[in-house]
Write an enzyme that holds these catalytic residues in place. Structure first.
Site, PDB file in Angstrom:
ATOM      1  N   HIS A  97      -0.322   0.466   7.243  1.00 46.80           N
ATOM      2  CA  HIS A  97      -0.942   1.255   6.177  1.00 46.80           C
ATOM      3  C   HIS A  97       0.108   2.257   5.697  1.00 46.80           C
ATOM      4  O   HIS A  97       1.119   1.863   5.134  1.00 46.80           O
ATOM      5  CB  HIS A  97      -2.205   1.925   6.719  1.00 46.80           C
TER       6      HIS A  97
ATOM      7  N   ASN B 213      -4.817   7.295   7.793  1.00 42.57           N
ATOM      8  CA  ASN B 213      -4.488   6.731   6.489  1.00 42.57           C
ATOM      9  C   ASN B 213      -2.997   6.821   6.212  1.00 42.57           C
ATOM     10  O   ASN B 213      -2.363   5.852   5.841  1.00 42.57           O
ATOM     11  CB  ASN B 213      -5.276   7.457   5.396  1.00 42.57           C
TER      12      ASN B 213
ATOM     13  N   GLU C 111       0.802  -1.226   0.000  1.00 47.30           N
ATOM     14  CA  GLU C 111       0.000   0.000   0.000  1.00 47.30           C
ATOM     15  C   GLU C 111       0.827   1.265   0.000  1.00 47.30           C
ATOM     16  O   GLU C 111       0.489   2.246  -0.643  1.00 47.30           O
ATOM     17  CB  GLU C 111      -0.940  -0.007   1.202  1.00 47.30           C
TER      18      GLU C 111
ATOM     19  N   HIS D 173      -3.142  -0.388  11.938  1.00 43.03           N
ATOM     20  CA  HIS D 173      -4.554  -0.630  12.251  1.00 43.03           C
ATOM     21  C   HIS D 173      -4.624  -1.841  13.177  1.00 43.03           C
ATOM     22  O   HIS D 173      -4.888  -2.969  12.760  1.00 43.03           O
ATOM     23  CB  HIS D 173      -5.355  -0.868  10.974  1.00 43.03           C
TER      24      HIS D 173
ATOM     25  N   ASP E  30      -3.948   8.959  -4.404  1.00 43.86           N
ATOM     26  CA  ASP E  30      -3.718   8.196  -3.176  1.00 43.86           C
ATOM     27  C   ASP E  30      -2.469   8.724  -2.474  1.00 43.86           C
ATOM     28  O   ASP E  30      -2.460   9.831  -1.979  1.00 43.86           O
ATOM     29  CB  ASP E  30      -3.613   6.706  -3.517  1.00 43.86           C
ATOM     30  N   ASN E  31      -1.389   7.961  -2.454  1.00 42.01           N
ATOM     31  CA  ASN E  31      -0.191   8.370  -1.720  1.00 42.01           C
ATOM     32  C   ASN E  31       0.718   9.283  -2.534  1.00 42.01           C
ATOM     33  O   ASN E  31       0.745   9.218  -3.766  1.00 42.01           O
ATOM     34  CB  ASN E  31       0.600   7.138  -1.275  1.00 42.01           C
TER      35      ASN E  31
ATOM     36  N   ASN F 112      -5.962  11.659   2.273  1.00 46.86           N
ATOM     37  CA  ASN F 112      -5.273  10.379   2.138  1.00 46.86           C
ATOM     38  C   ASN F 112      -3.772  10.574   2.314  1.00 46.86           C
ATOM     39  O   ASN F 112      -3.287  10.822   3.401  1.00 46.86           O
ATOM     40  CB  ASN F 112      -5.630   9.775   0.778  1.00 46.86           C
TER      41      ASN F 112
END
Length: 368
Positions: free
Chosen positions: A115, A170, A50, A135, A273-274, A228
């Protein structure tokens, strides 16, 4: 008559919201494949890679195994693969595969579901500290801080950080040995799945940006829809935040008291996203989901296709860095290479592309 008008207005509002949601989720998009050069899948890094972040000397750290993303209906995914793991890939030896790092210290590795990650390199000692969003099985998100031992290929656990404002994290970016900014993507959390779906589909802007230092976690910016990825400019002056569903990059100036002030919004017209950086040029490398609804279906069943996209943002004018922004699409893939790109990490004309729950890809950048 009044009732009829009110009904028509209500219908128009609902129809407009539905149309906007379909547009944001990519229902009207088409993917045309192109790669920047030869690419290959790095074996063994799944399910998911991820987030990926790279050190100044080309060592890439990779998070794998977000809790709740395991597809128990797929018989090819066995329970051991669902463990949270951190991998290491050396950009200087790209012919080698990624290796799994071991953990040392007092750390509950059986309840580790990583994450977002961020690497802090001490400018004096050179010590590398890896910050990881965890998480935890208790449903209490926390941030783990590790010290990286390059000789032993291990991560020594230093500290776990939790707090009332660290609840749906996140991503994060380290700005000191125990200091970081972070994003809470949603207001509702994992124990309330229906509420989470309502928040995502209704367009509520209940996410926020936080800052942690000296044992205090503080919300410093609110009213965001699914914030995010987050990162900091090489000079430490600016904070970058990706809002996933609107597809807008938020650029903030970082103040002396560590508060932030918005200076620019960049609509990238895709689901971002990232965010990773080229530490030499300051270019942003962003992993994107060109058709978001396919990613959601892919997370339910790994065999479902999901597209991947990588964007590079270059700030041309160093005196006014955000006046002229060059946005270039480096890669687009319909799932033939990898499915559901969440991050792109760059080093020396080479790139790693991570995914939410699929595989990890390596590309050489020859033509883009």
């Amino acid at each position: 008559m009044i009732l009829r008008v009110a009904t028509l207005l209500a219908f128009a509002v609902v129809a407009t919201h539905i149309a906007k949601t379909l547009h944001l989720f990519g229902y009207f998009k088409t993917i045309y494949n192109h790669h920047p050069g030869p690419c290959r899948v790095i074996p063994g890094v799944e399910p998911g890679s991820e987030d990926v972040t790279v050190s100044t000397n080309g060592l890439a750290f990779i998070s794998s195994g977000i809790r709740g993303k395991g597809n128990q209906s797929d018989p090819t995914i066995q329970p051991p693969l669902l463990k949270g793991r951190i991998f290491l890939f050396d950009f200087n030896k790209p012919e080698n595969n990624a290796v799994e790092l071991t953990f040392t210290g007092d750390f509950d590795k059986d309840n580790f579901y990583p994450h977002g990650i961020s690497l802090y390199e001490d400018p004096i000692s050179g010590e590398k500290r890896l910050f990881v969003v965890n998480h935890h099985i208790s449903d209490q998100d926390r941030v783990e801080i590790f010290r990286f031992d390059e000789k032993q290929q291990s991560l020594h656990h230093l500290k776990s950080i939790a707090g009332k404002n660290i609840y749906s994290v996140n991503d994060l970016v380290a700005v000191g040995p125990e200091t970081f900014y972070y994003t809470n993507d949603l207001y509702f959390t994992k124990p309330y799945p229906l509420a989470v779906k309502m928040e995502i589909y209704s367009g509520l802007s209940w996410g926020n940006i936080g800052y942690y230092s000296n044992g205090k976690d503080t919300i410093i910016s609110s009213g965001h829809r699914f914030p995010n990825g987050i990162n900091v400019s090489p000079n430490g002056k600016y904070i970058y935040v990706a809002t996933l569903i609107p597809g807008v990059l938020l650029i903030y100036e970082r103040k002396k008291d560590n508060s932030i002030q918005e200076v620019k919004r960049v609509d990238l017209h895709t689901t971002i996203d990232n965010i990773e950086l080229d530490k030499e040029t300051g270019d942003l490398w962003i992993g994107c989901h060109p058709i978001f609804h396919l990613l959601m279906e892919h997370e339910k069943n790994y065999n479902n296709p999901a597209g991947s996209q990588v964007l590079r943002l270059r700030f041309d004018d160093q005196n006014s860095p955000f006046e002229n922004i060059d946005v270039r699409e480096v890669l687009m893939d319909d799932g033939s290479l990898i499915k559901g790109s969440s991050v792109a990490s760059y080093y020396d004309n080479k790139m790693l592309i991570g995914t939410v729950v699929h595989k990890l890809a390596y590309c050489e950048l020859i033509a883009f």
